[in-house]
Enzyme design. Structure first.
Site, mmCIF file in Angstrom:
data_model
loop_
_atom_site.group_PDB
_atom_site.id
_atom_site.type_symbol
_atom_site.label_atom_id
_atom_site.label_comp_id
_atom_site.label_asym_id
_atom_site.label_seq_id
_atom_site.Cartn_x
_atom_site.Cartn_y
_atom_site.Cartn_z
ATOM 1 N N ARG A 17 7.072 -8.108 -1.443
ATOM 2 C CA ARG A 17 5.786 -8.171 -0.738
ATOM 3 C C ARG A 17 4.822 -7.097 -1.256
ATOM 4 N NH1 ARG A 17 3.830 -6.143 4.550
ATOM 5 N NH2 ARG A 17 2.457 -7.699 5.501
ATOM 6 N N HIS A 33 1.158 -7.980 -2.639
ATOM 7 C CA HIS A 33 -0.055 -7.419 -2.052
ATOM 8 C C HIS A 33 -0.813 -6.560 -3.054
ATOM 9 C CE1 HIS A 33 0.800 -7.990 2.535
ATOM 10 N NE2 HIS A 33 1.060 -9.068 1.816
ATOM 11 N N GLU A 43 -5.473 1.123 0.147
ATOM 12 C CA GLU A 43 -5.048 -0.183 0.658
ATOM 13 C C GLU A 43 -3.951 -0.117 1.716
ATOM 14 O OE1 GLU A 43 -4.045 -2.438 -2.859
ATOM 15 O OE2 GLU A 43 -5.792 -1.631 -3.897
ATOM 16 N N ASN A 77 -1.395 -4.450 5.490
ATOM 17 C CA ASN A 77 -0.434 -3.433 5.065
ATOM 18 C C ASN A 77 -0.140 -2.365 6.105
ATOM 19 O OD1 ASN A 77 -0.305 -4.587 2.453
ATOM 20 N ND2 ASN A 77 -2.093 -3.420 1.786
ATOM 21 N N PRO A 136 -3.997 -12.715 1.770
ATOM 22 C CA PRO A 136 -3.982 -13.799 2.754
ATOM 23 C C PRO A 136 -3.258 -13.391 4.033
ATOM 24 C CG PRO A 136 -2.380 -14.220 1.015
ATOM 25 C CD PRO A 136 -3.177 -13.033 0.583
ATOM 26 N N HIS A 178 8.991 -16.239 1.776
ATOM 27 C CA HIS A 178 9.270 -16.041 3.196
ATOM 28 C C HIS A 178 10.642 -16.561 3.609
ATOM 29 C CE1 HIS A 178 4.750 -15.523 4.405
ATOM 30 N NE2 HIS A 178 5.229 -14.514 3.711
#
Length: 317
Positions: free
Chosen positions: A62, A66, A88, A94, A163, A193
């Site tokens: 992830r 990201h 970020e 996050n 997203p 996922h």
């Protein structure tokens, strides 16, 4: 003689153009001479981290995802805030959820001992994501290397680019298209996922308000996650949350996924056929996921003289 010199000049110019283009391309053997022990170091670091906490495999994947969705795969997500920018890490997607920073930090420290100032944090992040998937039973893919690290980060860019779990299918397609990723990439990469966890706040709307969810599954999740408070974590794949497989897609068919954005992939839409395909064909899913990761990992890399090789992944040199 003049024509010979002209030809020589043309050949030299062409060689320089080729070298410049080559410098902007990623290569799987980029560090074969400058840091030959790189891959074993990263592989060991990822293996130890996941052995200590299986969830970290999903976290590292992830983190790479990201990172790449915000101005390319440049390790900007690893930068701590400074007086010059807000980074970020506190973006909506996050904040208090991005994990694995210490794993990358420890791997980087070991790499620096072996090859000081040579390997970028962005490349370490890309390799750590691949090894995480493989270690948890998923496919491998060719990881192009040669990225350099950014010298800045932007929370606002992260908020606009990553997203979220509440997006509609059309919004997801647009979001991925902005990164040069296709609808097939969207459906295949969403298969990430099949591992990891999500917090209640990301799916309360889905389990309380949506009709596109199995009633018994919604009721079960409601018993864990009230409409407010008690922000615990639940597995994205309720069957095998620490094994990379295709059960995520079978859960979509059964309407037993946590996130609204996930169920959008199988909700009387033109992506339904891809979901059905991956639910019955693990090999097809693995192949398309691997191809999607190659594209994802190649989004707008900094190469050549752009950016820098950070010594400490959390701050600019």
């Amino acid at each position: 003689m003049a024509s010979y010199h002209f030809l020589l000049l043309v050949l030299v110019a062409a060689a320089r153009i080729y070298e410049a283009e080559a410098a902007n391309k990623l290569s799987t053997n980029f560090y074969s001479c400058s840091c030959p022990k790189l891959l074993p170091i990263i592989k060991k670091g990822v293996k130890n981290a996941i052995a200590n906490e299986a969830r970290l495999g999903a976290s590292l994947l992830r983190l790479h995802f990201h990172d790449c969705f915000v101005n390319g795969c440049d390790a900007s997500i690893l930068l701590d805030d400074t007086t010059n920018f807000i980074g970020e890490q506190t973006a909506v997607a996050n904040n208090n959820s991005a994990r694995g920073f210490n794993v990358i930090k420890d791997i980087k420290a070991n790499v620096e001992k072996e090859c000081p100032g040579v390997v970028s944090c962005a490349d370490i992040l890309a390799l750590a994501a691949q090894y995480s998937v493989v270690y948890l039973g998923g496919p491998s893919w060719e990881v192009g290397l040669g990225r350099r690290d950014s010298t800045t980060a932007s929370r606002s860019d992260a908020n606009n680019s990553i997203p979220g779990p509440f997006l509609s299918l059309s919004a997801l397609i647009k979001n991925f298209a902005n990164q040069g990723l296709s609808v097939k990439d969207l459906v295949a990469l969403s298969g990430a996922h099949t591992i990891g966890l999500a917090s209640c706040r990301t799916f309360t709307g889905h389990i309380y308000n949506d009709s596109s969810i199995d009633a018994s599954y919604a009721k079960f999740l409601q018993s864990k996650c009230p409409r407010s408070g008690n922000d615990i974590h639940e597995p994205l794949d309720h069957q095998t949350p620490i094994h990379f497989d295709n059960l995520y897609y079978k859960n979509l068919l059964d309407k037993k996924v946590l996130l609204h954005s996930d169920q959008e992939l199988f909700n009387a839409s033109f992506t339904d056929n891809l979901v059905k395909k991956y639910a019955t064909d693990t090999a097809a899913f693995f192949k398309d996921f691997a191809q999607g990761m190659v594209k994802l990992s190649s989004i707008k890399p900094l190469t050549g003289s752009k950016g820098q090789i950070r010594i400490n992944c959390g701050k600019v040199n």
